[in-house]
Design an enzyme around this catalytic site. Structure first.
Site, PDB file in Angstrom:
ATOM      1  N   GLU A  68       9.659   7.719   3.058  1.00 18.95           N
ATOM      2  CA  GLU A  68      10.477   8.695   3.758  1.00 18.95           C
ATOM      3  C   GLU A  68      10.149   8.647   5.246  1.00 18.95           C
ATOM      4  O   GLU A  68       9.010   8.424   5.628  1.00 18.95           O
ATOM      5  CB  GLU A  68      10.226  10.095   3.195  1.00 18.95           C
ATOM      6  CG  GLU A  68      10.791  10.232   1.794  1.00 18.95           C
ATOM      7  CD  GLU A  68      10.547  11.599   1.186  1.00 18.95           C
ATOM      8  OE1 GLU A  68      10.383  12.569   1.934  1.00 18.95           O
ATOM      9  OE2 GLU A  68      10.512  11.674  -0.055  1.00 18.95           O
ATOM     10  N   LEU A 118      -5.265   4.103   5.886  1.00 22.75           N
ATOM     11  CA  LEU A 118      -6.679   4.447   5.972  1.00 22.75           C
ATOM     12  C   LEU A 118      -6.889   5.592   6.959  1.00 22.75           C
ATOM     13  O   LEU A 118      -7.990   5.798   7.446  1.00 22.75           O
ATOM     14  CB  LEU A 118      -7.497   3.221   6.398  1.00 22.75           C
ATOM     15  CG  LEU A 118      -7.492   2.054   5.393  1.00 22.75           C
ATOM     16  CD1 LEU A 118      -8.286   0.870   5.933  1.00 22.75           C
ATOM     17  CD2 LEU A 118      -8.067   2.485   4.048  1.00 22.75           C
ATOM     18  N   LYS A 150       2.294  12.659  -8.150  1.00 27.21           N
ATOM     19  CA  LYS A 150       3.087  12.508  -9.377  1.00 27.21           C
ATOM     20  C   LYS A 150       2.786  11.179 -10.065  1.00 27.21           C
ATOM     21  O   LYS A 150       2.558  11.132 -11.281  1.00 27.21           O
ATOM     22  CB  LYS A 150       4.574  12.581  -9.017  1.00 27.21           C
ATOM     23  CG  LYS A 150       5.517  12.143 -10.115  1.00 27.21           C
ATOM     24  CD  LYS A 150       6.956  12.333  -9.694  1.00 27.21           C
ATOM     25  CE  LYS A 150       7.527  11.185  -8.895  1.00 27.21           C
ATOM     26  NZ  LYS A 150       7.989  10.059  -9.707  1.00 27.21           N
ATOM     27  N   GLY A 158      -7.010  12.863   7.055  1.00 25.66           N
ATOM     28  CA  GLY A 158      -6.267  14.041   7.500  1.00 25.66           C
ATOM     29  C   GLY A 158      -6.456  15.172   6.521  1.00 25.66           C
ATOM     30  O   GLY A 158      -7.549  15.376   5.986  1.00 25.66           O
ATOM     31  N   LYS A 215       4.880  15.018   5.789  1.00 28.06           N
ATOM     32  CA  LYS A 215       4.454  14.055   6.814  1.00 28.06           C
ATOM     33  C   LYS A 215       5.482  14.127   7.930  1.00 28.06           C
ATOM     34  O   LYS A 215       6.579  14.668   7.725  1.00 28.06           O
ATOM     35  CB  LYS A 215       4.332  12.634   6.242  1.00 28.06           C
ATOM     36  CG  LYS A 215       5.640  12.007   5.814  1.00 28.06           C
ATOM     37  CD  LYS A 215       5.438  10.556   5.400  1.00 28.06           C
ATOM     38  CE  LYS A 215       6.768   9.931   5.010  1.00 28.06           C
ATOM     39  NZ  LYS A 215       6.641   8.540   4.612  1.00 28.06           N
ATOM     40  N   CYS A 221       5.618  11.699  -4.381  1.00 25.69           N
ATOM     41  CA  CYS A 221       5.339  10.495  -5.168  1.00 25.69           C
ATOM     42  C   CYS A 221       3.872  10.262  -5.509  1.00 25.69           C
ATOM     43  O   CYS A 221       3.555   9.933  -6.655  1.00 25.69           O
ATOM     44  CB  CYS A 221       5.863   9.280  -4.418  1.00 25.69           C
ATOM     45  SG  CYS A 221       7.605   9.452  -4.041  1.00 25.69           S
ATOM     46  N   GLU A 228      11.926   1.243  -6.332  1.00 23.03           N
ATOM     47  CA  GLU A 228      12.106   1.506  -4.904  1.00 23.03           C
ATOM     48  C   GLU A 228      10.738   1.703  -4.252  1.00 23.03           C
ATOM     49  O   GLU A 228       9.879   2.384  -4.793  1.00 23.03           O
ATOM     50  CB  GLU A 228      12.941   2.789  -4.772  1.00 23.03           C
ATOM     51  CG  GLU A 228      13.368   3.093  -3.378  1.00 23.03           C
ATOM     52  CD  GLU A 228      14.044   1.915  -2.742  1.00 23.03           C
ATOM     53  OE1 GLU A 228      15.135   1.542  -3.185  1.00 23.03           O
ATOM     54  OE2 GLU A 228      13.467   1.341  -1.797  1.00 23.03           O
ATOM     55  N   PHE A 229      10.548   1.100  -3.080  1.00 24.00           N
ATOM     56  CA  PHE A 229       9.266   1.259  -2.381  1.00 24.00           C
ATOM     57  C   PHE A 229       9.446   1.933  -1.023  1.00 24.00           C
ATOM     58  O   PHE A 229       8.606   1.789  -0.149  1.00 24.00           O
ATOM     59  CB  PHE A 229       8.594  -0.102  -2.205  1.00 24.00           C
ATOM     60  CG  PHE A 229       8.257  -0.778  -3.525  1.00 24.00           C
ATOM     61  CD1 PHE A 229       7.149  -0.388  -4.257  1.00 24.00           C
ATOM     62  CD2 PHE A 229       9.069  -1.770  -4.031  1.00 24.00           C
ATOM     63  CE1 PHE A 229       6.846  -0.984  -5.483  1.00 24.00           C
ATOM     64  CE2 PHE A 229       8.780  -2.381  -5.250  1.00 24.00           C
ATOM     65  CZ  PHE A 229       7.659  -1.989  -5.982  1.00 24.00           C
TER      66      PHE A 229
HETATM   67  C1  UGA Z   1       5.245   6.676  -0.807  1.00 25.61           C
HETATM   68  C2  UGA Z   1       4.975   5.170  -0.706  1.00 25.61           C
HETATM   69  O1  UGA Z   1       4.377   4.860   0.551  1.00 25.61           O
HETATM   70  C3  UGA Z   1       6.275   4.380  -0.850  1.00 25.61           C
HETATM   71  O2  UGA Z   1       6.001   2.979  -0.846  1.00 25.61           O
HETATM   72  C4  UGA Z   1       6.924   4.765  -2.169  1.00 25.61           C
HETATM   73  O3  UGA Z   1       8.174   4.096  -2.322  1.00 25.61           O
HETATM   74  C5  UGA Z   1       7.172   6.257  -2.198  1.00 25.61           C
HETATM   75  O4  UGA Z   1       5.910   6.946  -2.034  1.00 25.61           O
HETATM   76  C6  UGA Z   1       7.814   6.582  -3.510  1.00 25.61           C
HETATM   77  O5  UGA Z   1       7.182   6.349  -4.556  1.00 25.61           O
HETATM   78  O6  UGA Z   1       9.010   6.933  -3.517  1.00 25.61           O
HETATM   79  P1  UGA Z   1       6.180   8.531   0.875  1.00 25.61           P
HETATM   80  O7  UGA Z   1       5.936   9.504  -0.242  1.00 25.61           O
HETATM   81  O8  UGA Z   1       7.453   8.586   1.623  1.00 25.61           O
HETATM   82  O9  UGA Z   1       6.055   7.040   0.301  1.00 25.61           O
HETATM   83  O10 UGA Z   1       5.009   8.795   1.891  1.00 25.61           O
HETATM   84  P2  UGA Z   1       3.826   7.941   2.551  1.00 25.61           P
HETATM   85  O11 UGA Z   1       4.194   7.508   3.902  1.00 25.61           O
HETATM   86  O12 UGA Z   1       3.321   6.931   1.619  1.00 25.61           O
HETATM   87  O13 UGA Z   1       2.730   9.093   2.724  1.00 25.61           O
HETATM   88  C7  UGA Z   1       2.196   9.788   1.595  1.00 25.61           C
HETATM   89  C8  UGA Z   1       1.180  10.790   2.063  1.00 25.61           C
HETATM   90  O14 UGA Z   1      -0.017  10.138   2.462  1.00 25.61           O
HETATM   91  C9  UGA Z   1       1.617  11.641   3.251  1.00 25.61           C
HETATM   92  O15 UGA Z   1       1.209  12.964   3.076  1.00 25.61           O
HETATM   93  C10 UGA Z   1       0.895  10.989   4.421  1.00 25.61           C
HETATM   94  O16 UGA Z   1       0.687  11.861   5.497  1.00 25.61           O
HETATM   95  C11 UGA Z   1      -0.399  10.592   3.748  1.00 25.61           C
HETATM   96  N1  UGA Z   1      -1.105   9.501   4.441  1.00 25.61           N
HETATM   97  C12 UGA Z   1      -0.538   8.268   4.543  1.00 25.61           C
HETATM   98  C13 UGA Z   1      -2.368   9.742   4.956  1.00 25.61           C
HETATM   99  O17 UGA Z   1      -2.895  10.868   4.858  1.00 25.61           O
HETATM  100  N2  UGA Z   1      -3.035   8.728   5.555  1.00 25.61           N
HETATM  101  C14 UGA Z   1      -2.499   7.479   5.682  1.00 25.61           C
HETATM  102  O18 UGA Z   1      -3.172   6.606   6.256  1.00 25.61           O
HETATM  103  C15 UGA Z   1      -1.223   7.256   5.164  1.00 25.61           C
END
Ligand code: UGA
Length: 465
Positions: free
Chosen positions: A164, A262, A275, A265, A332, A272, A160-161
């Site tokens: 959230e 990119l 982990k 923050g 987030k 995920c 799954e990709f």
């Molecule tokens: C992530 C992956 O993006 C999904 O593709 C994957 O399916 C999922 O993990 C999983 O393995 O189940 P998610 O954990 O929902 O998804 O969150 P993201 O949107 O990827 O954000 C992860 C963290 O990175 C958040 O704390 C977000 O705020 C931070 N982030 C993201 C940044 O600090 N900067 C960015 O440019 C993008």
């Protein structure tokens, strides 16, 4: 992949695990016309779902469950679901958290093992379709289990990709579908057919099982690396007088790099990234392969929290007994998930530095989670009841500094004049860069972002109000 073929009628399916991945997968399958049996061992969760309540915040999910209520069934036992549904495909979407049994950082496969054991009590034409993120090598180990072989069950990896907050888009319109299978596996063809019914038909990439598992984990390692890179670039930008949002925009214009993930923050969070980076490192170590990047990514992420605390100390001095507002507690925006939340990490670091944390999150579900979470998580992953405030203004009352950690759009409309009246200091630290700096400054507050030199600081405007 051709979309000319007639798709077979949607077959009944089972989804084990009523967490984020399981519920979103179930909704996506129901949308495609499948009857879906959702199985979870937690009675309370299944009862909630039977009562028409969805236990997580995910945009559109409650509506999707309402729309497909007749196609969705809920059970606490896999055996009951198999008998009631006649399904062949058992999608597994249970949690695989970092293990606490040792300090390897590997994934805990306890829940996966339970599902496999339950499946081994069944017979017939059945397939385990793994959606949970498992360490590379897991699928082959399950397949080689003599009991699994004897039953002649099929095994397919279909990671799954979903993200959230926009998870339903991830199932209805995915960037790609990865299917890990053995050549000629009937279940892989069935899983492919399910995805061929999506409009538009996504790119479907088929490979062996271990490679599919690697694709999932490495995607998260890569994304986490990008975020850590953005954070370090932001920190250096502050010192050299560059604007990191311009820097990363310019860097992302290179088609080989691209613009996503990119944004600097307070560091990455969620269930995920950390982990899977740890799990990747643990797999490498288990195979005697030296890898440097995972540790660097994790260290960099932890250091981002320390940098925020250091910034506050540089502006305010000692944080001993100093009240600090922490705005945004979910990991987030758009979710009520607080697992590995940067805000909770920061709250812990602030507390260690002597500060008094005043937290707030716009999602009402978050309050229960950060407090209730304490029973489940490491002590650092919680807030006390008294540390969570009902409104942003309440959280900002009496504080010397306000740190926006999670980029909820709600914070853009904060009344900064009222906040300035309520605060005893004047520092506003905007980690995700979502505030209008001019509005904050116009209220007499000292705005500071992450990743750009603050004119306010060099002019000595910051400090205690
Ligand atoms: C992530 C992956 O993006 C999904 O593709 C994957 O399916 C999922 O993990 C999983 O393995 O189940 P998610 O954990 O929902 O998804 O969150 P993201 O949107 O990827 O954000 C992860 C963290 O990175 C958040 O704390 C977000 O705020 C931070 N982030 C993201 C940044 O600090 N900067 C960015 O440019 C993008």
């Amino acid at each position: 992949m051709s979309d000319q073929r007639e798709s077979p009628p949607p077959e009944p399916v089972i989804v084990v695990g009523a967490g984020y991945v399981g519920l979103v997968t179930a909704a996506g399958l129901a949308e495609l016309g499948h009857a879906v049996w959702v199985v979870d061992v937690e009675d309370e969760r299944i009862q909630m779902l039977r009562d028409g309540r969805v236990p997580i915040t995910e945009p559109g999910l409650t509506e999707a469950f309402q729309k497909h209520c007749e196609a969705l069934h809920f059970e606490t036992k896999l055996s009951d679901a198999i008998r009631a549904s006649g399904a062949r495909l058992v999608f597994v979407a249970v949690g695989t958290p970092t293990t606490r049994r040792d300090d390897s950082g590997g994934a805990d496969l306890e829940f996966v093992d339970c599902v496999v054991q339950d499946l081994l009590c069944e017979s017939g034409e059945l397939a385990l379709v793994m959606k949970s993120t498992v360490p590379p090598g897991t699928g082959n180990a399950i397949r080689e289990n003599p009991a699994f072989r004897e039953k002649d069950f099929a095994y397919v990896s279909c990671p799954e990709f979903l993200m959230e907050g926009e998870a339903l888009k991830g199932v209805s319109n995915p960037d790609r579908v990865v299917i890990g299978r053995q050549e000629g596996c009937w279940a892989a063809a069935a899983v492919r057919d399910i995805h061929l019914a999506l409009k538009p038909v996504p790119t479907i990439f088929e490979t062996d099982i271990a490679s599919a598992e690697m694709i999932k984990v490495v995607s998260n390692v890569m994304l986490a690396m990008r975020v850590s890179c953005a954070n370090e670039v932001a920190n250096v930008s502050e010192e050299v007088g560059a604007d990191s949002s311009d820097v990363m925009y310019g860097v992302g214009l290179d088609a080989r790099i691209g613009p996503e993930f990119l944004r600097p923050g307070a560091g990455f969070g969620g269930s995920c990234f950390a982990k899977d980076v740890k799990s990747f490192r643990a797999v490498a170590v288990a195979h005697d392969v030296t890898v440097h990047l995972p540790s660097a990514v994790l260290d960099s992420n932890e250091a981002q929290t320390e940098r925020i605390v250091a910034k506050l100390q540089a502006r305010i001095g000692s944080l001993e007994t100093v009240p600090v507002a922490v705005l945004g507690l979910a990991f987030k925006p758009g979710t009520d998930d607080v697992r590995e939340s940067p805000a909770l990490r920061l709250a812990t670091a602030l507390r260690s530095a002597g500060a008094v944390v005043q937290g707030f999150d716009p999602d009402p579900g978050v309050r229960t989670k950060v407090v209730r979470h304490s029973r489940l998580a490491e002590p650092r992953d919680w807030l006390a009841d008294r540390e969570v405030y009902p409104t942003a203004q309440d959280a900002m009352t009496g504080v010397r500094a306000c740190v926006v950690v999670t980029g909820w759009s709600d914070f853009a409309s904060i009344d900064w004049r009222a906040a300035a009246q309520a605060m005893t200091g004047n520092l506003v630290l905007d980690c995700p860069g979502i505030l209008d700096a001019s509005r904050v400054s116009a209220a007499g507050l000292a705005y500071e972002g992450v990743g750009r030199a603050s004119p306010g600081i060099s002019q000595g405007v910051l400090g205690v109000g």
